[in-house]
Design a protein around this motif. Structure first.
Motif: not given
Lengths: 103, 313
Positions: B134-162
């Motif tokens: 989600e981004v505010s109109l003000e942020d779209s106007l200025k083009g800000v830096d936005k920090t968020f967190q995401l769950k990303v795969p690190k290791s493993g394969s198939g159903h056993n991904i860390d």
């Protein structure tokens, strides 16, 4: 488990891109058949007869993600997801008309 | 971790049957799905519903959850009877620990980290991650830096991904529009033997209390007094970039559309801001004002309903 390596470094995003059928399937982790079924349901418009040379836009990517997400989260089948997306488009259109009328 | 009443989340009593739980969840999940709902906080509500159903939807985990709830009820009754004794607090603390253990056993240890502010919901069943932010109109106007967190795969394969929770700081481009996608190349984790995955972020522009967006143009309904509209005036108008002065011409009607060129969202062809005049009469009457209206009525034969074939009076 928070990865601190990337912190402080700002990632530059790309705004201009499109994906091929193969890239779409890989990106979403589904077979090309699944994407073709979505296209055949007329959820995503295509200009080319040969799908292997089609390029899919931002909005196509958004609609395909929505179909897969709705199937995953709400257990909708393809026709149900297509109907939901069409109704959501219609709600958006009506909202715009209401806002324009209000102006 | 404080005990949560999942029955209340689903709008149910503790006596609800498994079928009632399933039906309540399905109905509310459709209502609050982030792709469907336009309500504020729908994303959080949808996540909370999923959590409630994960716990109550299976009789075994529901029984464990009910036991903890039962103990909390007993402790509350004990505290009411005997006053807020230290022992009561101690036992309530234990119930919270048991609740946290139950939640961790169902969702995994990193569940609470994901609930941190700024966690972007994602479709991550493919190679790439498709998330929304989600981004505010003000942020779209200025083009800000936005920090968020995401769950990303690190290791493993198939159903056993860390997975790991990765904090990502991204430059939101200037003039970004609602539902636009941006791509973060190679930032979606890197499993052995596979090319680095990308993150696709869908920008959802947050509604603004008075600016309405249409493509790159911004619309603002501007209240003006009858005398400003009749006599003309210079008034202050908010824009995304700050206040500007706008000259309202003499004899302006309600609904008059005025353009502030280039005051919309930025881009190769920047949008404009449109100001729509809305004539507002003072809500409080006084004798002097009433006399002025009366004088006005006497001074003109103006009939605004002429086109409808209606005579004055």
């Amino acid at each position: 488990m928070v990865n601190r390596d990337g912190e402080g470094r700002t990632i530059i995003s790309e705004e201009s891109f499109s994906l091929s059928l193969d890239e779409l399937a890989t990106s979403f982790g589904v077979s090309q058949t699944v994407i073709i079924e979505i296209i055949d349901e007329a959820i995503v418009p295509v200009a080319e007869t040969d799908l292997s040379v089609c390029s899919f836009s931002h909005d196509d990517i958004r609609r395909i993600r929505m179909v897969l997400q709705l199937q995953n989260d709400l257990g909708l089948n393809l026709s149900g997801a297509a109907l939901a997306i069409e109704l959501l488009d219609e709600i958006d259109r009506l909202h715009k008309i209401i806002e324009a009328d209000h102006r | 971790m404080a005990y949560k009443n999942y029955y209340a989340v689903l709008g149910l009593e503790r006596s609800a049957t498994q079928d009632e739980i399933k039906r309540a969840y399905r109905k509310l999940a459709r209502k609050f799905h982030p792709d469907v709902s336009k309500e504020a906080g729908a994303e959080d509500k949808f996540k909370e519903l999923g959590e409630a159903y994960e716990v109550l939807g299976t009789p075994e985990t529901r029984a464990q959850y009910d036991q903890i709830g039962e103990r909390i009820n007993q402790q509350q009754a004990y505290r009411t009877d005997a006053g807020a004794g230290q022992q009561g607090f101690y036992q309530a603390g234990n119930a919270d620990v048991d609740f946290e253990e139950l939640i961790n056993s169902i969702f995994g240890k990193h569940y609470q980290q994901q609930a941190n502010q700024g966690y972007a919901p994602a479709y991550d069943k493919g190679r790439d991650i498709h998330a929304q932010i989600e981004v505010s109109l003000e942020d779209s106007l200025k083009g800000v830096d936005k920090t968020f967190q995401l769950k990303v795969p690190k290791s493993g394969s198939g159903h056993n991904i860390d997975y790991e929770i990765r904090t990502i700081k991204v430059k939101i481009p200037k003039g970004v529009q609602d539902k636009q996608q941006i791509r973060l190349k190679g930032q979606g984790g890197n499993l052995p033997g596979q090319p680095p995955a990308d993150i696709y972020l869908q920008i959802n522009l947050l509604p603004h209390p008075w600016f309405k967006l249409q493509d790159k143009d911004i619309y603002l309904e501007l209240p003006v007094t009858p005398w400003e509209a009749a006599l003309g005036a210079s008034v202050k108008v908010p824009t995304l970039e700050g206040v500007v002065n706008l000259t309202i011409p003499k004899s302006s009607q309600s609904g008059k559309k005025m353009r502030l060129k280039g005051r919309g969202l930025p881009g190769p062809v920047p949008g404009d801001q449109y100001v729509i005049l809305d004539i507002v009469i003072p809500p409080i009457e006084n004798d002097q004002l009433t006399k002025l209206y009366q004088d006005m009525a006497n001074a003109t034969t103006f009939n605004p309903r002429e086109k409808l074939g209606m005579a004055n009076g």
